[in-house]
Motif scaffolding. Structure first.
Motif, PDB file in Angstrom:
ATOM      1  N   LEU A   1       0.820  -1.212   0.000  1.00  0.00           N
ATOM      2  CA  LEU A   1       0.000   0.000   0.000  1.00  0.00           C
ATOM      3  C   LEU A   1       0.854   1.263   0.000  1.00  0.00           C
ATOM      4  O   LEU A   1       0.552   2.238  -0.707  1.00  0.00           O
ATOM      5  CB  LEU A   1      -0.938   0.002   1.205  1.00  0.00           C
ATOM      6  N   LEU A   2       1.927   1.261   0.785  1.00  0.00           N
ATOM      7  CA  LEU A   2       2.811   2.431   0.830  1.00  0.00           C
ATOM      8  C   LEU A   2       3.510   2.629  -0.515  1.00  0.00           C
ATOM      9  O   LEU A   2       3.726   3.759  -0.957  1.00  0.00           O
ATOM     10  CB  LEU A   2       3.829   2.278   1.958  1.00  0.00           C
ATOM     11  N   LYS A   3       3.851   1.514  -1.181  1.00  0.00           N
ATOM     12  CA  LYS A   3       4.473   1.588  -2.505  1.00  0.00           C
ATOM     13  C   LYS A   3       3.507   2.200  -3.516  1.00  0.00           C
ATOM     14  O   LYS A   3       3.896   3.068  -4.316  1.00  0.00           O
ATOM     15  CB  LYS A   3       4.904   0.184  -2.951  1.00  0.00           C
ATOM     16  N   ILE A   4       2.248   1.793  -3.454  1.00  0.00           N
ATOM     17  CA  ILE A   4       1.225   2.354  -4.352  1.00  0.00           C
ATOM     18  C   ILE A   4       1.029   3.836  -4.062  1.00  0.00           C
ATOM     19  O   ILE A   4       0.930   4.662  -4.983  1.00  0.00           O
ATOM     20  CB  ILE A   4      -0.095   1.585  -4.191  1.00  0.00           C
ATOM     21  N   ALA A   5       0.975   4.182  -2.791  1.00  0.00           N
ATOM     22  CA  ALA A   5       0.761   5.590  -2.395  1.00  0.00           C
ATOM     23  C   ALA A   5       1.869   6.491  -2.912  1.00  0.00           C
ATOM     24  O   ALA A   5       1.601   7.617  -3.364  1.00  0.00           O
ATOM     25  CB  ALA A   5       0.665   5.687  -0.877  1.00  0.00           C
ATOM     26  N   ARG A   6       3.091   6.004  -2.862  1.00  0.00           N
ATOM     27  CA  ARG A   6       4.231   6.802  -3.338  1.00  0.00           C
ATOM     28  C   ARG A   6       4.147   7.097  -4.835  1.00  0.00           C
ATOM     29  O   ARG A   6       4.639   8.100  -5.307  1.00  0.00           O
ATOM     30  CB  ARG A   6       5.555   6.107  -2.994  1.00  0.00           C
ATOM     31  N   SER A   7       3.534   6.188  -5.591  1.00  0.00           N
ATOM     32  CA  SER A   7       3.465   6.353  -7.050  1.00  0.00           C
ATOM     33  C   SER A   7       2.191   7.072  -7.492  1.00  0.00           C
ATOM     34  O   SER A   7       2.018   7.356  -8.682  1.00  0.00           O
ATOM     35  CB  SER A   7       3.562   4.990  -7.740  1.00  0.00           C
ATOM     36  N   SER A   8       1.280   7.360  -6.551  1.00  0.00           N
ATOM     37  CA  SER A   8      -0.005   7.968  -6.911  1.00  0.00           C
ATOM     38  C   SER A   8       0.061   9.487  -6.865  1.00  0.00           C
ATOM     39  O   SER A   8       0.576  10.081  -5.917  1.00  0.00           O
ATOM     40  CB  SER A   8      -1.105   7.475  -5.963  1.00  0.00           C
ATOM     41  N   SER A   9      -0.546  10.129  -7.875  1.00  0.00           N
ATOM     42  CA  SER A   9      -0.603  11.602  -7.905  1.00  0.00           C
ATOM     43  C   SER A   9      -1.627  12.138  -6.911  1.00  0.00           C
ATOM     44  O   SER A   9      -1.677  13.337  -6.648  1.00  0.00           O
ATOM     45  CB  SER A   9      -0.947  12.067  -9.312  1.00  0.00           C
ATOM     46  N   ASN A  10      -2.458  11.240  -6.355  1.00  0.00           N
ATOM     47  CA  ASN A  10      -3.447  11.673  -5.364  1.00  0.00           C
ATOM     48  C   ASN A  10      -2.859  11.822  -3.960  1.00  0.00           C
ATOM     49  O   ASN A  10      -3.492  12.390  -3.070  1.00  0.00           O
ATOM     50  CB  ASN A  10      -4.628  10.679  -5.309  1.00  0.00           C
ATOM     51  N   HIS A  11      -1.680  11.233  -3.740  1.00  0.00           N
ATOM     52  CA  HIS A  11      -0.944  11.350  -2.478  1.00  0.00           C
ATOM     53  C   HIS A  11      -1.773  10.971  -1.252  1.00  0.00           C
ATOM     54  O   HIS A  11      -1.970  11.787  -0.346  1.00  0.00           O
ATOM     55  CB  HIS A  11      -0.393  12.777  -2.307  1.00  0.00           C
TER      56      HIS A  11
END
Length: 439
Positions: free
Chosen positions: A427-437
């Protein structure tokens, strides 16, 4: 002289104490603290990962159970789901009280999404690229029909491809499967994506055809909110398919039992409880498996409830599958009534020494059966024949059954810690790559 020796001795003690206090003890404390921290890291990690802004996952799945499980596990971590289920199977609608989630979808339906004409992909993107809800999405998740993630590629968000059945479902022909393989390999090379399976069989199966080392992410199924409570007599048979074989199985067991004057009560789950509650099955002495598939959600549910489980040995299951095609459902072609003795595509070059998983051959069945869930979880009891099962169940005391259940519980506690830590990392990996932050 004595005074000098005593004084020197006391000075040496003082020096040693100082060394212990200021150098050795702190060093040992640091090492012990580090080891302790590594051991209990999962214990002290906060449950909620996203406290101020949730991470949003979109899913359009063909089976509500994997989505239900993932939602139940991840929502307390601060994850929000946009669940547009495509599951319209009547038998699975009753517990959900609806099969209408898909009706709000544009472009795709349960009829056209399974085999997915790729011309629908740009149409779906155009329909949703400016959608307010879609703009909040950080990742797409695909479970039962993992190939549906091809639909979401144009949105350039993270993909969670978590196979809960053979990954080529919906892409069984050579051309579609080859294209899906090419895409899956591409998705796996992107560090913001996840390629996984909830069972070891599908982990090895994906590797056989693609060379991709998928992550093992078992289902948790904590939504049952039940634990083993043996208050009703008898063992249940977990079954769904091959009724002819199962009737023969139960008759053989019952006849053998009568001959030896045994007192074991063995019954079909669905005959006893056409629509059971989890508390119903947790109340019986245990559950006997006559597998029709390599991995099923009900196995995870029952294992997490710490119910003692009984399964055929690898050798016996292989024998039954070869002779009676007991697990024909593990082959997607067979599910759709096509009997071929090989896969529609060749294996990845790195896997050519391994037998084809979709072959009926003795070599293939004996090789692949080892990856079934029943042989990769501890504290499952194995029977080598129907007669052996009778003796095992007859000899099971309440004390022994409770001991097995306690061992399963201890394993589940550790498994939950490991799984939570793994999901947190994802989940943290996905969050880092998301423009929604999400945060």
């Amino acid at each position: 002289m004595v005074f000098r020796k005593t004084r020197r001795f006391l000075m040496l003690i003082a020096i040693n104490i100082a060394l212990l206090t200021f150098f050795i003890v702190p060093l040992l404390k640091r090492r012990i603290t580090k080891r302790f921290a590594e051991t209990v890291e999962a214990d002290i990690l906060p449950l909620t990962v996203f406290k101020t802004k949730p991470l949003v996952i979109w899913t359009s799945d063909f089976h509500f159970a994997p989505t239900k499980d993932t939602r139940n596990y991840l929502e307390p971590m601060g994850v929000r789901f946009v669940d547009t289920s495509l599951d319209d199977q009547p038998m699975r609608c009753k517990p959900r009280k609806s099969c209408d989630e898909w009706k709000s979808l544009k472009v795709i339906t349960p009829k056209n999404a399974l085999t997915l004409d790729h011309q629908l992909i740009p149409r779906f993107y155009e329909a949703y690229k400016d959608d307010a809800v879609m703009k909040t999405v950080d990742a797409f998740a695909c479970f039962h029909v993992s190939s549906l993630c091809e639909l979401f590629e144009p949105f350039n968000r993270s993909l969670i491809i978590l196979a809960t059945i053979r990954y080529e479902l919906g892409r069984q022909d050579n051309r579609s499967w080859t294209t899906w393989n090419r895409n899956l390999i591409k998705y796996a090379s992107n560090p913001s994506n996840v390629v996984a399976a909830n069972n070891l069989y599908d982990v090895e199966y994906i590797k056989y055809f693609t060379g991709v080392q998928a992550l093992l992410l078992p289902s948790w199924c904590g939504y049952t909110n039940q634990t083993y409570n043996p208050s009703r007599p008898g063992f249940l048979i977990a079954y769904k398919r091959n009724q002819k074989f199962l009737n023969r199985f139960l008759k053989t067991f019952t006849d053998n039992c009568k001959k030896s004057n045994c007192s074991v009560n063995l019954m079909f789950t669905r005959k006893k409880y056409p629509y059971y509650k989890y508390s119903d099955i947790a109340a019986h002495q245990g559950i006997v498996y006559v597998p029709y598939q390599v991995s099923v959600m009900s196995f995870f549910e029952q294992y997490r409830m710490n119910i003692p489980l009984f399964a055929p040995s690898k050798e016996l299951l292989a024998e039954w599958d070869i002779k009676y095609e007991l697990m024909s459902s593990r082959r997607m072609d067979a599910v759709f009534g096509i009997n071929t003795n090989r896969s529609a595509i060749d294996p990845h070059p790195s896997q050519r020494s391994i037998p084809d998983p979709n072959s009926f051959s003795n070599e293939s069945v004996h090789y692949w059966v080892q990856f079934c869930d029943y042989y990769n979880y501890p504290h499952v009891t194995y029977y080598r024949s129907i007669d052996d099962l009778q003796h095992i169940l007859q000899s099971m005391t309440s004390k022994r059954l409770l001991s097995i259940s306690e061992q399963m519980k201890a394993f589940n506690i550790q498994e939950n810690k490991r799984l939570r830590k793994t999901w947190r990392h994802i989940l943290l990996k996905i969050a880092r790559s998301s423009s929604n932050h999400p945060s």
